[in-house]
Design an enzyme around this catalytic site. Structure first.
Site, PDB file in Angstrom:
ATOM      1  N   LYS A 110       0.840  -1.204   0.000  1.00  0.00           N
ATOM      2  CA  LYS A 110       0.000   0.000   0.000  1.00  0.00           C
ATOM      3  C   LYS A 110       0.871   1.248   0.000  1.00  0.00           C
ATOM      4  O   LYS A 110       0.613   2.209   0.710  1.00  0.00           O
ATOM      5  CB  LYS A 110      -0.997  -0.033   1.155  1.00  0.00           C
ATOM      6  CG  LYS A 110      -1.936  -1.250   1.057  1.00  0.00           C
ATOM      7  CD  LYS A 110      -3.028  -1.297   2.098  1.00  0.00           C
ATOM      8  CE  LYS A 110      -4.036  -2.406   1.858  1.00  0.00           C
ATOM      9  NZ  LYS A 110      -3.499  -3.780   1.835  1.00  0.00           N
ATOM     10  N   ARG A 111       1.916   1.216  -0.836  1.00  0.00           N
ATOM     11  CA  ARG A 111       2.858   2.311  -0.935  1.00  0.00           C
ATOM     12  C   ARG A 111       2.292   3.428  -1.803  1.00  0.00           C
ATOM     13  O   ARG A 111       1.408   3.212  -2.620  1.00  0.00           O
ATOM     14  CB  ARG A 111       4.170   1.820  -1.578  1.00  0.00           C
ATOM     15  CG  ARG A 111       4.850   0.642  -0.888  1.00  0.00           C
ATOM     16  CD  ARG A 111       5.328   0.999   0.487  1.00  0.00           C
ATOM     17  NE  ARG A 111       6.375   0.109   0.953  1.00  0.00           N
ATOM     18  CZ  ARG A 111       6.262  -0.788   1.925  1.00  0.00           C
ATOM     19  NH1 ARG A 111       5.125  -0.959   2.556  1.00  0.00           N
ATOM     20  NH2 ARG A 111       7.299  -1.526   2.290  1.00  0.00           N
TER      21      ARG A 111
END
Lengths: 306, 306
Positions: A110-111
Protein backbone atom coordinates in the site's frame (compact mmCIF):
# COMPACT_ATOMS: atom_id res chain seq x y z
CA UNK A 1 17.98 -4.81 -19.51
CA UNK A 2 16.87 -7.41 -22.10
CA UNK A 3 15.77 -6.13 -25.48
CA UNK A 4 12.66 -8.27 -25.61
CA UNK A 5 9.36 -6.62 -24.78
CA UNK A 6 8.10 -7.62 -21.31
CA UNK A 7 4.95 -9.72 -21.09
CA UNK A 8 1.94 -7.78 -19.84
CA UNK A 9 1.17 -8.27 -16.15
CA UNK A 10 -2.54 -8.83 -16.77
CA UNK A 11 -1.82 -11.43 -19.45
CA UNK A 12 0.53 -13.30 -17.14
CA UNK A 13 -1.86 -13.26 -14.18
CA UNK A 14 -4.88 -14.33 -16.24
CA UNK A 15 -2.76 -17.09 -17.81
CA UNK A 16 -1.76 -18.29 -14.33
CA UNK A 17 -5.46 -18.38 -13.40
CA UNK A 18 -6.18 -20.48 -16.49
CA UNK A 19 -3.21 -22.79 -15.90
CA UNK A 20 -4.13 -23.52 -12.28
CA UNK A 21 -7.90 -23.35 -12.66
CA UNK A 22 -7.85 -21.21 -9.53
CA UNK A 23 -8.46 -17.57 -8.55
CA UNK A 24 -7.11 -18.07 -5.04
CA UNK A 25 -4.41 -15.68 -3.87
CA UNK A 26 -2.55 -16.93 -0.81
CA UNK A 27 -1.75 -14.06 1.54
CA UNK A 28 1.62 -14.51 3.25
CA UNK A 29 1.08 -12.72 6.58
CA UNK A 30 3.50 -14.32 9.04
CA UNK A 31 2.90 -13.51 12.73
CA UNK A 32 5.05 -14.72 15.59
CA UNK A 33 2.23 -15.99 17.78
CA UNK A 34 0.47 -17.86 14.98
CA UNK A 35 3.36 -19.84 13.51
CA UNK A 36 3.00 -23.61 13.83
CA UNK A 37 4.66 -24.98 16.96
CA UNK A 38 7.48 -26.80 15.12
CA UNK A 39 8.67 -23.44 13.75
CA UNK A 40 8.13 -21.48 16.96
CA UNK A 41 10.00 -24.09 18.95
CA UNK A 42 13.10 -23.57 16.80
CA UNK A 43 13.46 -19.89 17.72
CA UNK A 44 16.72 -19.13 19.53
CA UNK A 45 16.11 -16.38 22.09
CA UNK A 46 13.97 -13.56 20.72
CA UNK A 47 16.34 -12.21 18.07
CA UNK A 48 14.78 -10.64 14.94
CA UNK A 49 17.14 -12.70 12.79
CA UNK A 50 15.77 -15.92 14.31
CA UNK A 51 12.18 -14.88 13.70
CA UNK A 52 13.08 -13.72 10.18
CA UNK A 53 14.56 -17.14 9.42
CA UNK A 54 11.36 -18.75 10.73
CA UNK A 55 9.23 -16.43 8.54
CA UNK A 56 11.29 -17.36 5.50
CA UNK A 57 11.01 -21.07 6.21
CA UNK A 58 7.27 -20.81 6.93
CA UNK A 59 6.48 -18.85 3.77
CA UNK A 60 8.74 -20.89 1.49
CA UNK A 61 7.20 -24.14 2.71
CA UNK A 62 3.73 -22.70 2.06
CA UNK A 63 4.90 -21.79 -1.44
CA UNK A 64 6.02 -25.40 -1.95
CA UNK A 65 2.51 -26.55 -1.02
CA UNK A 66 0.50 -24.07 -3.11
CA UNK A 67 2.60 -23.71 -6.26
CA UNK A 68 0.83 -25.12 -9.26
CA UNK A 69 -2.58 -25.00 -7.55
CA UNK A 70 -2.95 -21.21 -7.15
CA UNK A 71 -1.90 -18.43 -9.53
CA UNK A 72 -0.36 -15.98 -7.07
CA UNK A 73 0.76 -15.12 -3.57
CA UNK A 74 0.53 -11.81 -1.70
CA UNK A 75 3.23 -11.22 0.91
CA UNK A 76 2.10 -8.53 3.37
CA UNK A 77 5.08 -6.20 3.86
CA UNK A 78 3.93 -4.93 7.27
CA UNK A 79 4.53 -8.24 9.05
CA UNK A 80 8.04 -8.51 7.65
CA UNK A 81 8.77 -4.84 8.47
CA UNK A 82 7.62 -5.51 12.01
CA UNK A 83 10.81 -7.56 12.52
CA UNK A 84 13.01 -4.62 11.48
CA UNK A 85 15.63 -4.86 8.70
CA UNK A 86 16.01 -8.63 9.19
CA UNK A 87 12.35 -9.00 8.29
CA UNK A 88 12.89 -7.18 5.00
CA UNK A 89 15.69 -9.58 4.14
CA UNK A 90 13.18 -12.37 4.73
CA UNK A 91 10.61 -10.61 2.53
CA UNK A 92 13.17 -10.47 -0.29
CA UNK A 93 13.91 -14.19 0.06
CA UNK A 94 10.21 -15.07 0.09
CA UNK A 95 9.45 -12.99 -3.01
CA UNK A 96 12.31 -14.56 -4.96
CA UNK A 97 11.33 -18.07 -3.87
CA UNK A 98 7.72 -17.52 -4.93
CA UNK A 99 8.74 -16.06 -8.27
CA UNK A 100 11.14 -18.95 -8.94
CA UNK A 101 8.25 -21.33 -8.17
CA UNK A 102 6.28 -19.77 -11.02
CA UNK A 103 3.85 -17.82 -8.83
CA UNK A 104 2.86 -14.26 -9.66
CA UNK A 105 3.87 -12.08 -6.68
CA UNK A 106 1.69 -9.22 -5.44
CA UNK A 107 3.64 -7.30 -2.81
CA UNK A 108 1.07 -5.83 -0.44
CA UNK A 109 2.72 -2.60 0.69
CA UNK A 110 0.00 0.00 0.00
CA UNK A 111 2.86 2.31 -0.94
CA UNK A 112 2.77 5.65 -2.63
CA UNK A 113 4.43 9.04 -2.69
CA UNK A 114 4.90 11.94 -5.08
CA UNK A 115 6.92 12.31 -8.28
CA UNK A 116 10.34 10.72 -8.28
CA UNK A 117 9.64 9.06 -4.92
CA UNK A 118 6.71 7.18 -6.45
CA UNK A 119 9.07 6.18 -9.25
CA UNK A 120 11.43 4.73 -6.64
CA UNK A 121 8.64 2.54 -5.20
CA UNK A 122 7.65 1.47 -8.72
CA UNK A 123 11.24 0.63 -9.56
CA UNK A 124 11.49 -1.35 -6.32
CA UNK A 125 8.43 -3.57 -6.65
CA UNK A 126 7.15 -3.79 -10.25
CA UNK A 127 8.61 -6.20 -12.76
CA UNK A 128 8.34 -9.42 -14.70
CA UNK A 129 10.45 -12.54 -15.13
CA UNK A 130 12.21 -11.03 -18.15
CA UNK A 131 12.50 -7.55 -16.62
CA UNK A 132 12.85 -8.02 -12.86
CA UNK A 133 13.21 -5.20 -10.38
CA UNK A 134 15.35 -5.18 -7.22
CA UNK A 135 12.93 -7.26 -5.15
CA UNK A 136 11.84 -9.64 -7.92
CA UNK A 137 8.19 -8.77 -7.30
CA UNK A 138 5.65 -8.53 -10.13
CA UNK A 139 3.26 -6.01 -8.65
CA UNK A 140 2.41 -3.75 -5.72
CA UNK A 141 -0.70 -2.45 -3.98
CA UNK A 142 -0.84 1.37 -4.21
CA UNK A 143 -2.78 4.02 -2.28
CA UNK A 144 -4.50 6.79 -4.28
CA UNK A 145 -4.73 9.59 -1.65
CA UNK A 146 -1.91 11.59 -3.27
CA UNK A 147 -3.76 11.81 -6.57
CA UNK A 148 -3.36 11.13 -10.26
CA UNK A 149 0.23 12.35 -10.57
CA UNK A 150 1.27 9.91 -7.83
CA UNK A 151 -0.15 6.96 -9.82
CA UNK A 152 1.32 7.89 -13.19
CA UNK A 153 4.95 7.01 -12.30
CA UNK A 154 3.76 3.48 -11.52
CA UNK A 155 1.99 3.28 -14.87
CA UNK A 156 5.19 4.24 -16.67
CA UNK A 157 7.07 1.47 -14.89
CA UNK A 158 4.29 -1.01 -15.75
CA UNK A 159 4.84 -0.11 -19.40
CA UNK A 160 8.62 -0.48 -19.21
CA UNK A 161 8.82 -3.65 -17.12
CA UNK A 162 5.60 -5.56 -17.59
CA UNK A 163 4.68 -5.16 -13.92
CA UNK A 164 1.31 -4.24 -12.46
CA UNK A 165 -0.32 -2.34 -9.63
CA UNK A 166 -3.50 -2.74 -7.62
CA UNK A 167 -4.91 0.65 -6.63
CA UNK A 168 -6.91 0.76 -3.39
CA UNK A 169 -10.47 1.55 -4.44
CA UNK A 170 -12.88 0.07 -1.88
CA UNK A 171 -11.16 -1.61 1.04
CA UNK A 172 -12.56 -4.46 3.11
CA UNK A 173 -12.40 -2.91 6.61
CA UNK A 174 -15.57 -1.76 8.44
CA UNK A 175 -14.36 1.88 8.53
CA UNK A 176 -13.15 1.98 4.93
CA UNK A 177 -16.06 4.19 3.95
CA UNK A 178 -14.86 7.09 6.11
CA UNK A 179 -13.37 8.73 3.01
CA UNK A 180 -14.13 6.17 0.29
CA UNK A 181 -17.92 6.45 0.52
CA UNK A 182 -18.09 10.25 0.70
CA UNK A 183 -19.98 11.70 -2.21
CA UNK A 184 -18.68 14.67 -4.17
CA UNK A 185 -21.07 15.76 -6.88
CA UNK A 186 -22.48 12.61 -8.47
CA UNK A 187 -19.67 10.32 -7.45
CA UNK A 188 -18.30 8.74 -4.33
CA UNK A 189 -14.55 8.95 -3.73
CA UNK A 190 -14.16 5.27 -4.58
CA UNK A 191 -15.99 5.83 -7.86
CA UNK A 192 -13.64 8.71 -8.67
CA UNK A 193 -10.66 6.44 -8.07
CA UNK A 194 -12.28 3.69 -10.16
CA UNK A 195 -12.70 6.17 -13.01
CA UNK A 196 -9.02 7.07 -12.87
CA UNK A 197 -8.06 3.39 -12.92
CA UNK A 198 -10.18 2.75 -16.01
CA UNK A 199 -8.83 5.82 -17.76
CA UNK A 200 -5.21 4.82 -17.09
CA UNK A 201 -5.80 1.31 -18.47
CA UNK A 202 -7.08 2.65 -21.79
CA UNK A 203 -4.51 2.19 -24.57
CA UNK A 204 -2.74 -0.42 -22.42
CA UNK A 205 -5.10 -3.36 -23.01
CA UNK A 206 -3.95 -6.88 -23.82
CA UNK A 207 -5.73 -9.25 -26.23
CA UNK A 208 -8.25 -10.14 -23.50
CA UNK A 209 -9.03 -6.48 -22.76
CA UNK A 210 -7.10 -6.21 -19.49
CA UNK A 211 -4.57 -3.52 -18.55
CA UNK A 212 -1.81 -3.38 -15.92
CA UNK A 213 -3.76 -1.20 -13.46
CA UNK A 214 -5.69 -3.51 -11.16
CA UNK A 215 -7.83 -2.52 -8.20
CA UNK A 216 -8.40 -3.62 -4.61
CA UNK A 217 -12.10 -4.14 -3.87
CA UNK A 218 -13.12 -5.88 -0.65
CA UNK A 219 -15.24 -9.02 -0.56
CA UNK A 220 -17.06 -7.56 2.42
CA UNK A 221 -19.04 -5.12 0.22
CA UNK A 222 -20.65 -7.42 -2.40
CA UNK A 223 -22.90 -4.75 -3.94
CA UNK A 224 -19.94 -2.42 -4.52
CA UNK A 225 -17.91 -5.33 -5.84
CA UNK A 226 -20.46 -5.95 -8.58
CA UNK A 227 -20.72 -2.23 -9.30
CA UNK A 228 -16.94 -1.84 -9.49
CA UNK A 229 -16.54 -4.90 -11.76
CA UNK A 230 -18.68 -2.96 -14.24
CA UNK A 231 -16.90 0.36 -13.65
CA UNK A 232 -13.43 -1.14 -14.14
CA UNK A 233 -13.90 -3.70 -16.95
CA UNK A 234 -10.17 -3.63 -17.81
CA UNK A 235 -8.83 -4.19 -14.30
CA UNK A 236 -7.90 -7.40 -12.60
CA UNK A 237 -9.52 -7.11 -9.17
CA UNK A 238 -7.68 -8.12 -6.03
CA UNK A 239 -10.41 -9.08 -3.57
CA UNK A 240 -9.45 -9.26 0.10
CA UNK A 241 -11.81 -10.03 2.96
CA UNK A 242 -12.68 -13.62 2.04
CA UNK A 243 -12.90 -16.11 4.87
CA UNK A 244 -11.66 -14.77 8.18
CA UNK A 245 -12.96 -11.27 7.40
CA UNK A 246 -16.42 -12.57 6.48
CA UNK A 247 -16.64 -12.59 2.68
CA UNK A 248 -18.22 -15.75 1.20
CA UNK A 249 -17.83 -17.45 -2.19
CA UNK A 250 -21.13 -16.08 -3.50
CA UNK A 251 -20.03 -12.59 -2.46
CA UNK A 252 -16.91 -12.65 -4.62
CA UNK A 253 -18.19 -14.34 -7.77
CA UNK A 254 -19.36 -11.04 -9.29
CA UNK A 255 -15.69 -10.06 -9.44
CA UNK A 256 -14.97 -12.67 -12.12
CA UNK A 257 -15.50 -12.18 -15.83
CA UNK A 258 -17.48 -14.60 -18.04
CA UNK A 259 -14.38 -16.79 -18.45
CA UNK A 260 -13.86 -17.04 -14.71
CA UNK A 261 -10.82 -14.79 -14.81
CA UNK A 262 -10.15 -11.07 -14.16
CA UNK A 263 -9.96 -11.34 -10.38
CA UNK A 264 -8.04 -13.05 -7.61
CA UNK A 265 -9.51 -13.61 -4.17
CA UNK A 266 -7.14 -13.40 -1.22
CA UNK A 267 -7.16 -15.48 1.90
CA UNK A 268 -4.38 -15.15 4.45
CA UNK A 269 -5.15 -16.52 7.94
CA UNK A 270 -7.69 -19.03 6.62
CA UNK A 271 -4.99 -20.77 4.59
CA UNK A 272 -1.62 -20.14 6.18
CA UNK A 273 -2.82 -20.71 9.74
CA UNK A 274 -5.31 -23.42 8.78
CA UNK A 275 -3.76 -25.70 11.41
CA UNK A 276 -5.46 -23.48 14.04
CA UNK A 277 -8.91 -23.45 12.42
CA UNK A 278 -11.37 -25.36 14.61
CA UNK A 279 -12.45 -27.66 11.77
CA UNK A 280 -8.83 -28.50 10.87
CA UNK A 281 -7.10 -28.40 14.27
CA UNK A 282 -8.03 -31.89 15.30
CA UNK A 283 -7.43 -33.50 11.92
CA UNK A 284 -4.04 -31.87 11.30
CA UNK A 285 -2.75 -29.78 14.22
CA UNK A 286 0.59 -28.00 14.35
CA UNK A 287 2.67 -31.02 13.40
CA UNK A 288 0.88 -31.48 10.07
CA UNK A 289 0.43 -27.81 9.28
CA UNK A 290 1.51 -28.30 5.64
CA UNK A 291 -1.39 -30.68 5.12
CA UNK A 292 -3.75 -28.14 6.69
CA UNK A 293 -2.48 -25.47 4.24
CA UNK A 294 -3.06 -27.84 1.32
CA UNK A 295 -6.55 -28.81 2.50
CA UNK A 296 -7.56 -25.18 3.09
CA UNK A 297 -6.26 -24.12 -0.33
CA UNK A 298 -8.07 -26.93 -2.10
CA UNK A 299 -11.24 -26.15 -0.15
CA UNK A 300 -11.09 -22.49 -1.20
CA UNK A 301 -10.38 -23.42 -4.83
CA UNK A 302 -13.41 -25.69 -4.74
CA UNK A 303 -15.68 -23.05 -3.18
CA UNK A 304 -14.69 -20.50 -5.80
CA UNK A 305 -15.22 -22.95 -8.67
CA UNK A 306 -18.63 -24.06 -7.41
CA UNK B 1 9.62 -3.06 28.28
CA UNK B 2 10.63 -0.39 30.82
CA UNK B 3 8.11 0.50 33.48
CA UNK B 4 8.56 4.26 33.12
CA UNK B 5 5.97 6.15 31.10
CA UNK B 6 7.30 7.12 27.67
CA UNK B 7 7.83 10.81 26.92
CA UNK B 8 5.23 12.25 24.57
CA UNK B 9 6.36 12.52 20.95
CA UNK B 10 5.10 16.09 20.60
CA UNK B 11 6.89 17.17 23.77
CA UNK B 12 10.13 15.65 22.56
CA UNK B 13 9.93 17.18 19.09
CA UNK B 14 8.98 20.66 20.36
CA UNK B 15 11.81 20.42 22.91
CA UNK B 16 14.25 19.55 20.11
CA UNK B 17 13.01 22.61 18.21
CA UNK B 18 13.64 24.77 21.28
CA UNK B 19 17.07 23.23 21.93
CA UNK B 20 18.32 23.76 18.38
CA UNK B 21 16.45 26.99 17.65
CA UNK B 22 15.51 25.37 14.34
CA UNK B 23 12.41 23.99 12.64
CA UNK B 24 14.40 22.47 9.78
CA UNK B 25 13.83 18.78 9.04
CA UNK B 26 16.56 17.28 6.88
CA UNK B 27 15.11 14.82 4.39
CA UNK B 28 17.39 11.84 3.82
CA UNK B 29 16.57 10.88 0.21
CA UNK B 30 19.66 9.15 -1.16
CA UNK B 31 19.76 8.64 -4.92
CA UNK B 32 22.50 6.87 -6.84
CA UNK B 33 23.02 9.55 -9.48
CA UNK B 34 23.09 12.45 -7.02
CA UNK B 35 25.59 11.15 -4.47
CA UNK B 36 28.79 13.23 -4.23
CA UNK B 37 31.56 11.94 -6.50
CA UNK B 38 33.80 10.69 -3.64
CA UNK B 39 31.03 8.29 -2.59
CA UNK B 40 30.02 7.27 -6.11
CA UNK B 41 33.63 6.57 -7.03
CA UNK B 42 33.90 4.02 -4.21
CA UNK B 43 31.16 1.78 -5.59
CA UNK B 44 32.41 -1.69 -6.52
CA UNK B 45 30.48 -2.93 -9.54
CA UNK B 46 26.77 -2.21 -9.35
CA UNK B 47 25.86 -4.44 -6.42
CA UNK B 48 22.96 -3.34 -4.17
CA UNK B 49 25.14 -4.01 -1.11
CA UNK B 50 27.76 -1.54 -2.38
CA UNK B 51 25.16 1.15 -3.00
CA UNK B 52 23.56 0.43 0.37
CA UNK B 53 26.91 0.94 2.10
CA UNK B 54 27.30 4.23 0.23
CA UNK B 55 23.79 5.32 1.28
CA UNK B 56 24.61 4.51 4.91
CA UNK B 57 27.88 6.42 4.79
CA UNK B 58 26.26 9.39 3.01
CA UNK B 59 23.33 9.66 5.44
CA UNK B 60 25.41 9.10 8.58
CA UNK B 61 27.90 11.76 7.53
CA UNK B 62 24.99 14.16 6.93
CA UNK B 63 23.72 13.32 10.41
CA UNK B 64 27.17 14.18 11.82
CA UNK B 65 26.92 17.61 10.14
CA UNK B 66 23.35 18.49 11.12
CA UNK B 67 23.04 17.03 14.63
CA UNK B 68 22.64 19.76 17.21
CA UNK B 69 21.56 22.34 14.61
CA UNK B 70 18.28 20.76 13.49
CA UNK B 71 15.66 18.91 15.56
CA UNK B 72 14.90 16.01 13.25
CA UNK B 73 15.63 14.03 10.12
CA UNK B 74 13.22 12.32 7.74
CA UNK B 75 14.59 9.27 5.93
CA UNK B 76 12.52 8.52 2.83
CA UNK B 77 11.90 4.76 2.82
CA UNK B 78 11.29 4.57 -0.94
CA UNK B 79 14.89 5.34 -1.90
CA UNK B 80 16.20 2.68 0.46
CA UNK B 81 13.60 0.16 -0.72
CA UNK B 82 14.69 0.86 -4.30
CA UNK B 83 17.94 -0.99 -3.52
CA UNK B 84 16.07 -4.12 -2.43
CA UNK B 85 16.60 -5.77 0.98
CA UNK B 86 20.15 -4.38 1.27
CA UNK B 87 18.66 -0.90 1.15
CA UNK B 88 16.39 -1.67 4.09
CA UNK B 89 19.39 -2.80 6.11
CA UNK B 90 20.91 0.61 5.32
CA UNK B 91 17.67 2.34 6.39
CA UNK B 92 17.85 0.56 9.73
CA UNK B 93 21.45 1.65 10.24
CA UNK B 94 20.65 5.25 9.33
CA UNK B 95 17.65 5.44 11.69
CA UNK B 96 19.67 4.07 14.61
CA UNK B 97 22.59 6.40 13.90
CA UNK B 98 20.28 9.43 13.79
CA UNK B 99 18.52 8.43 16.97
CA UNK B 100 21.83 7.87 18.79
CA UNK B 101 22.86 11.37 17.64
CA UNK B 102 19.87 12.80 19.51
CA UNK B 103 17.78 13.56 16.43
CA UNK B 104 14.06 12.83 16.31
CA UNK B 105 13.46 10.41 13.42
CA UNK B 106 10.42 10.70 11.15
CA UNK B 107 10.35 7.65 8.88
CA UNK B 108 8.65 8.75 5.68
CA UNK B 109 6.90 5.61 4.52
CA UNK B 110 3.32 6.81 3.96
CA UNK B 111 2.28 3.40 5.25
CA UNK B 112 -1.10 2.14 6.26
CA UNK B 113 -3.33 -0.90 6.22
CA UNK B 114 -6.30 -2.30 8.12
CA UNK B 115 -6.67 -3.69 11.62
CA UNK B 116 -3.85 -5.84 12.87
CA UNK B 117 -1.76 -5.03 9.80
CA UNK B 118 -1.82 -1.33 10.74
CA UNK B 119 -0.76 -2.41 14.22
CA UNK B 120 2.24 -4.18 12.66
CA UNK B 121 3.33 -0.98 10.90
CA UNK B 122 2.85 1.00 14.11
CA UNK B 123 4.86 -1.54 16.06
CA UNK B 124 7.59 -1.36 13.42
CA UNK B 125 8.09 2.40 13.25
CA UNK B 126 6.71 4.21 16.32
CA UNK B 127 8.71 4.54 19.50
CA UNK B 128 10.81 6.67 21.80
CA UNK B 129 14.28 6.41 23.34
CA UNK B 130 12.88 4.69 26.43
CA UNK B 131 10.43 2.50 24.48
CA UNK B 132 12.05 1.80 21.11
CA UNK B 133 10.48 -0.29 18.38
CA UNK B 134 12.26 -2.69 16.01
CA UNK B 135 13.60 0.05 13.71
CA UNK B 136 14.42 2.61 16.43
CA UNK B 137 12.28 5.22 14.66
CA UNK B 138 10.19 7.77 16.58
CA UNK B 139 7.42 8.35 14.07
CA UNK B 140 5.95 7.51 10.68
CA UNK B 141 4.00 9.24 7.94
CA UNK B 142 0.59 7.57 7.47
CA UNK B 143 -1.96 7.62 4.65
CA UNK B 144 -5.66 8.12 5.59
CA UNK B 145 -7.41 6.52 2.56
CA UNK B 146 -8.39 3.41 4.55
CA UNK B 147 -10.30 5.46 7.10
CA UNK B 148 -10.58 6.07 10.81
CA UNK B 149 -10.20 2.45 11.90
CA UNK B 150 -6.88 2.27 10.03
CA UNK B 151 -5.51 5.25 12.01
CA UNK B 152 -6.64 4.10 15.46
CA UNK B 153 -4.09 1.25 15.78
CA UNK B 154 -1.34 3.84 15.32
CA UNK B 155 -2.85 6.04 18.02
CA UNK B 156 -2.83 3.13 20.45
CA UNK B 157 0.85 2.53 19.78
CA UNK B 158 1.57 6.27 20.23
CA UNK B 159 -0.01 5.98 23.68
CA UNK B 160 1.97 2.88 24.61
CA UNK B 161 5.36 3.87 23.25
CA UNK B 162 5.51 7.66 23.10
CA UNK B 163 5.83 7.63 19.31
CA UNK B 164 4.01 9.83 16.81
CA UNK B 165 2.47 9.84 13.36
CA UNK B 166 2.02 12.42 10.63
CA UNK B 167 -1.20 11.82 8.73
CA UNK B 168 -1.23 12.94 5.09
CA UNK B 169 -3.73 15.79 4.94
CA UNK B 170 -2.76 18.15 2.08
CA UNK B 171 0.23 16.99 0.10
CA UNK B 172 2.68 19.22 -1.77
CA UNK B 173 2.40 17.74 -5.29
CA UNK B 174 0.59 19.60 -8.10
CA UNK B 175 -1.99 16.79 -8.47
CA UNK B 176 -2.59 16.31 -4.75
CA UNK B 177 -6.01 17.93 -5.02
CA UNK B 178 -7.38 15.12 -7.22
CA UNK B 179 -9.03 13.59 -4.15
CA UNK B 180 -7.94 15.92 -1.34
CA UNK B 181 -9.72 19.01 -2.69
CA UNK B 182 -13.00 17.28 -3.55
CA UNK B 183 -15.88 18.71 -1.59
CA UNK B 184 -18.43 16.50 0.13
CA UNK B 185 -21.15 18.50 1.84
CA UNK B 186 -19.50 21.50 3.46
CA UNK B 187 -16.03 20.00 3.68
CA UNK B 188 -13.21 19.06 1.40
CA UNK B 189 -11.64 15.65 1.86
CA UNK B 190 -8.53 17.21 3.40
CA UNK B 191 -10.74 19.08 5.89
CA UNK B 192 -12.42 15.81 6.83
CA UNK B 193 -9.04 14.24 7.48
CA UNK B 194 -7.94 17.30 9.47
CA UNK B 195 -11.06 16.97 11.62
CA UNK B 196 -10.24 13.34 12.37
CA UNK B 197 -6.67 14.28 13.32
CA UNK B 198 -7.90 16.95 15.75
CA UNK B 199 -10.46 14.61 17.25
CA UNK B 200 -7.87 11.86 17.82
CA UNK B 201 -5.50 14.29 19.56
CA UNK B 202 -8.13 15.31 22.09
CA UNK B 203 -7.43 13.78 25.53
CA UNK B 204 -3.84 13.17 24.44
CA UNK B 205 -2.47 16.69 24.82
CA UNK B 206 0.81 17.54 26.51
CA UNK B 207 1.42 20.65 28.69
CA UNK B 208 1.88 22.77 25.55
CA UNK B 209 -1.38 21.56 24.02
CA UNK B 210 0.12 19.18 21.43
CA UNK B 211 -0.83 15.58 20.79
CA UNK B 212 0.95 12.69 19.05
CA UNK B 213 -1.05 12.88 15.81
CA UNK B 214 0.77 15.27 13.49
CA UNK B 215 -0.16 16.14 9.92
CA UNK B 216 1.56 16.54 6.56
CA UNK B 217 0.62 19.84 4.90
CA UNK B 218 2.61 21.01 1.86
CA UNK B 219 4.43 24.36 1.71
CA UNK B 220 3.23 24.70 -1.86
CA UNK B 221 -0.33 25.58 -0.75
CA UNK B 222 0.21 28.53 1.67
CA UNK B 223 -3.46 29.43 2.02
CA UNK B 224 -4.39 25.88 3.02
CA UNK B 225 -1.38 25.75 5.33
CA UNK B 226 -2.70 28.72 7.31
CA UNK B 227 -6.21 27.25 7.29
CA UNK B 228 -5.00 23.86 8.46
CA UNK B 229 -2.83 25.36 11.22
CA UNK B 230 -6.12 26.70 12.64
CA UNK B 231 -8.04 23.47 12.03
CA UNK B 232 -5.41 21.30 13.73
CA UNK B 233 -4.20 23.40 16.68
CA UNK B 234 -2.92 20.31 18.54
CA UNK B 235 -0.88 18.83 15.69
CA UNK B 236 2.76 19.29 14.89
CA UNK B 237 2.78 19.95 11.15
CA UNK B 238 5.32 18.33 8.86
CA UNK B 239 5.68 20.74 5.95
CA UNK B 240 7.30 19.36 2.77
CA UNK B 241 7.74 21.28 -0.46
CA UNK B 242 10.20 23.91 0.78
CA UNK B 243 13.05 24.85 -1.55
CA UNK B 244 13.37 22.56 -4.56
CA UNK B 245 9.57 22.12 -4.79
CA UNK B 246 8.95 25.89 -4.69
CA UNK B 247 7.82 26.73 -1.14
CA UNK B 248 9.45 29.87 0.35
CA UNK B 249 10.11 30.91 3.97
CA UNK B 250 7.15 33.31 4.02
CA UNK B 251 4.92 30.50 2.77
CA UNK B 252 5.69 28.23 5.70
CA UNK B 253 5.69 30.67 8.61
CA UNK B 254 1.94 30.35 9.14
CA UNK B 255 2.62 26.74 10.15
CA UNK B 256 4.42 27.83 13.34
CA UNK B 257 2.72 28.68 16.61
CA UNK B 258 3.34 31.91 18.55
CA UNK B 259 6.42 30.37 20.17
CA UNK B 260 7.92 29.41 16.82
CA UNK B 261 7.24 25.73 17.40
CA UNK B 262 4.53 23.28 16.37
CA UNK B 263 5.90 22.59 12.89
CA UNK B 264 8.95 21.28 11.09
CA UNK B 265 9.78 22.24 7.53
CA UNK B 266 11.44 19.61 5.39
CA UNK B 267 14.11 20.10 2.77
CA UNK B 268 15.73 17.10 1.10
CA UNK B 269 17.57 17.82 -2.16
CA UNK B 270 18.28 21.45 -1.23
CA UNK B 271 20.35 20.31 1.75
CA UNK B 272 21.69 16.82 1.09
CA UNK B 273 22.66 17.53 -2.51
CA UNK B 274 23.67 21.16 -1.85
CA UNK B 275 27.03 20.46 -3.51
CA UNK B 276 25.14 20.40 -6.83
CA UNK B 277 23.18 23.62 -6.31
CA UNK B 278 24.40 26.30 -8.74
CA UNK B 279 25.14 28.81 -5.97
CA UNK B 280 27.12 26.25 -3.96
CA UNK B 281 28.73 24.12 -6.70
CA UNK B 282 31.64 26.45 -7.36
CA UNK B 283 32.34 27.26 -3.71
CA UNK B 284 32.19 23.67 -2.44
CA UNK B 285 31.78 21.09 -5.19
CA UNK B 286 31.70 17.34 -4.68
CA UNK B 287 34.91 17.15 -2.67
CA UNK B 288 33.61 19.47 0.03
CA UNK B 289 30.04 18.22 0.04
CA UNK B 290 29.88 18.15 3.86
CA UNK B 291 30.55 21.90 3.94
CA UNK B 292 27.81 22.43 1.36
CA UNK B 293 25.36 20.48 3.57
CA UNK B 294 26.33 22.61 6.58
CA UNK B 295 26.01 25.89 4.64
CA UNK B 296 22.62 24.91 3.19
CA UNK B 297 21.30 23.84 6.61
CA UNK B 298 22.43 27.07 8.25
CA UNK B 299 20.98 29.09 5.36
CA UNK B 300 17.60 27.38 5.78
CA UNK B 301 17.68 27.82 9.56
CA UNK B 302 18.38 31.53 9.01
CA UNK B 303 15.57 31.91 6.46
CA UNK B 304 13.05 30.28 8.78
CA UNK B 305 14.14 32.40 11.75
CA UNK B 306 13.97 35.68 9.78
Amino acid sequence: MPNSSPASFATRLNQAIADTGSVTCVGLDPRKASLPAPLRDNIQGDRPESWAAAYTQFCCEIIDVVKGIVPCVKPQAAFFEQLGPAGMVSLGEVIRYASAAGLVVITDGKRNDIGSTATAYADAYLGSPTHPGPWGSDSLTVSPYLGRDSIEPFVETCDARGGGIFVLVKTSNPGGGFLQDLKSGDQTIYQTVAGLVTELNTERLDADGYGPIGAVVGATYPAQLAELRQAMPHSILLVPGFGAQGGAADDVKPALDQNGRGAVVNSSRGIIFAHSRPEFAQKFGDANWHDAVRAATEEMNQQLRG
